[in-house]
Design a protein around this motif. Sequence first.
Motif, mmCIF file in Angstrom:
data_model
loop_
_atom_site.group_PDB
_atom_site.id
_atom_site.type_symbol
_atom_site.label_atom_id
_atom_site.label_comp_id
_atom_site.label_asym_id
_atom_site.label_seq_id
_atom_site.Cartn_x
_atom_site.Cartn_y
_atom_site.Cartn_z
ATOM 1 N N ALA A 188 102.327 -24.316 -45.793
ATOM 2 C CA ALA A 188 103.306 -23.582 -46.950
ATOM 3 C C ALA A 188 103.832 -22.163 -46.480
ATOM 4 N N ALA A 189 102.841 -21.548 -45.803
ATOM 5 C CA ALA A 189 103.586 -20.374 -45.353
ATOM 6 C C ALA A 189 104.612 -20.559 -44.267
ATOM 7 N N GLU A 190 104.512 -21.461 -43.345
ATOM 8 C CA GLU A 190 105.469 -22.065 -42.404
ATOM 9 C C GLU A 190 106.695 -22.284 -43.111
ATOM 10 N N GLY A 191 106.744 -23.342 -44.111
ATOM 11 C CA GLY A 191 107.883 -23.631 -44.717
ATOM 12 C C GLY A 191 108.601 -22.598 -45.546
ATOM 13 N N LEU A 192 107.874 -21.629 -45.779
ATOM 14 C CA LEU A 192 108.559 -20.454 -46.769
ATOM 15 C C LEU A 192 109.282 -19.639 -45.721
ATOM 16 N N MET A 193 108.833 -19.200 -44.559
ATOM 17 C CA MET A 193 109.535 -18.498 -43.631
ATOM 18 C C MET A 193 110.986 -19.272 -43.119
ATOM 19 N N ALA A 194 110.730 -20.441 -42.999
ATOM 20 C CA ALA A 194 111.604 -21.544 -42.335
ATOM 21 C C ALA A 194 112.763 -21.419 -43.520
ATOM 22 N N GLY A 195 112.389 -21.616 -44.713
ATOM 23 C CA GLY A 195 113.493 -21.460 -45.840
ATOM 24 C C GLY A 195 113.951 -20.317 -46.028
ATOM 25 N N ALA A 196 113.265 -19.185 -45.890
ATOM 26 C CA ALA A 196 113.771 -18.004 -46.035
ATOM 27 C C ALA A 196 114.730 -17.664 -44.770
ATOM 28 N N ALA A 197 114.616 -18.181 -43.674
ATOM 29 C CA ALA A 197 115.410 -17.980 -42.499
ATOM 30 C C ALA A 197 116.632 -18.710 -43.017
ATOM 31 N N ARG A 198 116.871 -19.878 -43.722
ATOM 32 C CA ARG A 198 117.943 -20.571 -43.897
ATOM 33 C C ARG A 198 118.769 -19.740 -45.071
ATOM 34 N N LEU A 199 117.942 -19.351 -45.866
ATOM 35 C CA LEU A 199 118.952 -18.835 -47.094
ATOM 36 C C LEU A 199 119.380 -17.419 -47.225
#
Length: 205
Positions: free
Chosen positions: A117-128
């Motif tokens: 979940a932390a990995e997904g959070l950082m990846a999504g933040a980088a996109r948005l």
Amino acid sequence: MNQTTDPRRHAPATLRNREAILAVLRDILPKEGLLLEIASGSGEHAAFMAPLLAPLVWQPSDYEAEALPSIDAHAADSGATNIRPALRLDVTAAEWPVAKADALLCCNMIHIAPWMAAEGLMAGAARLLRDPDAPLILYGPFKRNGLHTAPSNAAFDDSLRARDPDWGVRCLDSEVAPLAARHGFTRMDVVPMPANNLTVVFRRG
């Protein structure tokens, strides 16, 4: 006579921490634009803070579909016009239902979720978060340099891991910050908070 069930959930911690979090957010958030809140939970943070941060638009979200009616009910009770309807959002998904944001806030999630979940959070933040100064804001308990910051946090960590071995208080220095850096967030500010929590703000380098 038919009785309707109140969909609002209540998280006692939000009443204790919302003033302190708001005080930090006032100094960090842009004055306008879109704030995406991840893991909004009961929705009480949005209902309390969003009216005080207008015209910034608050987009709440949660992984649990069952949480969305509570978020929307609290938002309606607040009377705020700058809270959007809550979205179901899985941080581990390759695509999120929001394409761009000016700030991202996530309170008390990464320790009550698997590390993915932390990995997904950082990846999504980088996109948005496309503006270099757009903040990624995390709030909750963290270890520092591998050590708990208080005995209560160590006990909390033990209780989390007993519930699910994939959960646990994360180390800011050896786990969270390096993960953020891999996604381009190299500037970090740390604000001590009540009850041995931290607000951590990441921005791009």
